[in-house]
Design an enzyme around this catalytic site. Structure first.
Site, PDB file in Angstrom:
ATOM      1  N   LYS A   1     -14.461 -60.428  49.583  1.00  0.00           N
ATOM      2  CA  LYS A   1     -15.799 -61.008  49.780  1.00  0.00           C
ATOM      3  C   LYS A   1     -16.356 -60.605  51.146  1.00  0.00           C
ATOM      4  O   LYS A   1     -17.513 -60.198  51.272  1.00  0.00           O
ATOM      5  CB  LYS A   1     -15.744 -62.540  49.654  1.00  0.00           C
ATOM      6  CG  LYS A   1     -15.528 -63.011  48.212  1.00  0.00           C
ATOM      7  CD  LYS A   1     -15.222 -64.495  48.106  1.00  0.00           C
ATOM      8  CE  LYS A   1     -14.896 -64.862  46.658  1.00  0.00           C
ATOM      9  NZ  LYS A   1     -14.528 -66.274  46.460  1.00  0.00           N
TER      10      LYS A   1
ATOM     11  N   GLN B   1     -12.706 -71.419  49.790  1.00  0.00           N
ATOM     12  CA  GLN B   1     -11.902 -70.766  48.753  1.00  0.00           C
ATOM     13  C   GLN B   1     -10.929 -71.762  48.134  1.00  0.00           C
ATOM     14  O   GLN B   1     -10.222 -72.481  48.838  1.00  0.00           O
ATOM     15  CB  GLN B   1     -11.150 -69.561  49.360  1.00  0.00           C
ATOM     16  CG  GLN B   1     -10.446 -68.687  48.332  1.00  0.00           C
ATOM     17  CD  GLN B   1     -11.385 -67.958  47.367  1.00  0.00           C
ATOM     18  OE1 GLN B   1     -12.538 -67.682  47.683  1.00  0.00           O
ATOM     19  NE2 GLN B   1     -10.908 -67.664  46.185  1.00  0.00           N
TER      20      GLN B   1
ATOM     21  N   ASP C   1     -21.455 -70.927  45.949  1.00  0.00           N
ATOM     22  CA  ASP C   1     -20.490 -70.909  44.836  1.00  0.00           C
ATOM     23  C   ASP C   1     -21.042 -71.659  43.622  1.00  0.00           C
ATOM     24  O   ASP C   1     -20.501 -71.538  42.523  1.00  0.00           O
ATOM     25  CB  ASP C   1     -19.183 -71.595  45.263  1.00  0.00           C
ATOM     26  CG  ASP C   1     -18.066 -70.605  45.533  1.00  0.00           C
ATOM     27  OD1 ASP C   1     -18.129 -69.478  45.002  1.00  0.00           O
ATOM     28  OD2 ASP C   1     -17.126 -70.972  46.266  1.00  0.00           O
TER      29      ASP C   1
HETATM   30  N1  GUN Z   1     -11.079 -69.577  43.478  1.00  0.00           N
HETATM   31  C1  GUN Z   1     -11.151 -68.858  42.335  1.00  0.00           C
HETATM   32  N2  GUN Z   1     -12.418 -68.488  42.089  1.00  0.00           N
HETATM   33  C2  GUN Z   1     -13.169 -68.982  43.087  1.00  0.00           C
HETATM   34  C3  GUN Z   1     -14.556 -68.917  43.384  1.00  0.00           C
HETATM   35  O1  GUN Z   1     -15.371 -68.360  42.667  1.00  0.00           O
HETATM   36  N3  GUN Z   1     -14.929 -69.550  44.523  1.00  0.00           N
HETATM   37  C4  GUN Z   1     -14.058 -70.214  45.327  1.00  0.00           C
HETATM   38  N4  GUN Z   1     -14.531 -70.807  46.410  1.00  0.00           N
HETATM   39  N5  GUN Z   1     -12.764 -70.292  45.080  1.00  0.00           N
HETATM   40  C5  GUN Z   1     -12.327 -69.666  43.960  1.00  0.00           C
END
Ligand code: GUN
Length: 293
Positions: free
Chosen positions: A52, A96, A119
């Protein structure tokens, strides 16, 4: 059968975002800024967050990575969320997941200012999405909609079966596919681990979105000729064939299902590459204050 090339679509959208960011900067506008909070040293999370941050750089965003050790206290994380909520340079941020067991994920998510929740996990965004209002749509469902749109796949009036009922994929996907819109206007059935007639449902489906997290669950005898299959599964299965010692495996038994499909996403290279791009798109929208003022 046409393969849905998520990698190529993601690369194209990345270019589009980078061009828009360049224009914003040229016009003297604010550089979009994404922050990510990463707790502990979970291998998967490290990989995702690194990707990311790297993608932010590639499209011209600013990014900030905030790390905490596994034993961080919930109050410390809440204080960090509060700090980011109030930092006017940060347009959007993510925490995350998963978080360590002693921390309530729900409490953390609800502490995020929904206007910075790129998100799309905050109940305000989830609620607005489910009634069709402008909001941040979570990355995986948004990426799937974009693939359907860019391939011009017909969804109106079709029977869409969603396999899985997770908050991150199954539930939002079902809500979006039934929305009065394109992509959408489907008759949606959600099947899960307790469903008794899952095979019959799949056999009547025009579109199947598989998000169970069970490797190679969907077999050829469960789908009809001409079906569209979107495979969201990404289970790491041990393998002697790869350097890393594992192979990313989808929820679909690809070799036998794909010949029956009109369209299908591969794993890897289908839905996966779209998810980070959707986060970048949401960050751009946040930077432009396109959804919330
Ligand atoms: N863990 C797995 N997928 C995601 C996501 O799309 N966002 C976040 N913050 N954590 C994750």
């Amino acid at each position: 059968m046409e393969l849905i090339d998520g990698k190529a679509v993601a690369a194209q959208i990345k270019k589009e975002i980078a061009e828009e960011v360049a224009q914003i900067k040229e016009a003297g506008g604010k550089t979009p800024h994404l922050a990510a909070i990463l707790v502990g040293h979970n291998g998967g999370s490290e990989t995702y967050v690194t990707a990311k941050v790297r993608t932010c750089e590639e499209v011209g965003f600013k990014s900030s990575l905030i790390r905490y050790e596994e034993d961080v206290k919930e109050e410390e994380l809440l204080a960090c969320v509060e700090r980011l909520n109030n930092d006017s340079d940060i347009d959007g941020f993510i925490v995350q997941l998963p978080l360590p067991k002693h921390i309530s994920e729900q409490k953390i998510i609800e502490a995020i200012d929904y206007r910075k929740d790129v998100d799309g996990f905050h109940p305000v965004n989830v609620g607005r999405m489910s009634i069709g209002l402008p909001c941040f749509v979570s990355a995986t469902p948004a990426g799937i909609l974009e693939l359907i749109k860019r391939y011009g796949i017909e969804t109106r009036g079709k029977h869409c079966v969603v396999l899985g009922r997770s908050n991150i994929v199954g539930k939002p996907m079902a809500a979006l596919m039934m929305q009065k819109a394109y992509p959408g206007d489907c008759t949606v059935t959600v099947c899960h681990s307790r469903s008794q007639n899952l095979k019959e449902m799949c056999l009547s489906a025009d579109i199947i979105i598989a998000a169970l997290g069970v490797p190679e669950f969907l077999k050829a005898d469960m789908v009809k000729e001409g079906v569209v299959v979107i495979d969201v599964g990404t289970t790491r299965v041990p393998s002697t064939l790869t350097k890393s010692g594992f192979k990313l495996t989808g929820d679909v038994k690809f070799d036998e299902v794909s010949p029956k499909c009109s369209y299908i996403t591969p794993v890897p290279g289908g839905v996966g590459p779209m998810t980070i791009i959707s986060l970048m798109r949401n960050t751009l929208l946040a930077g432009k204050k396109a959804i919330y003022k």
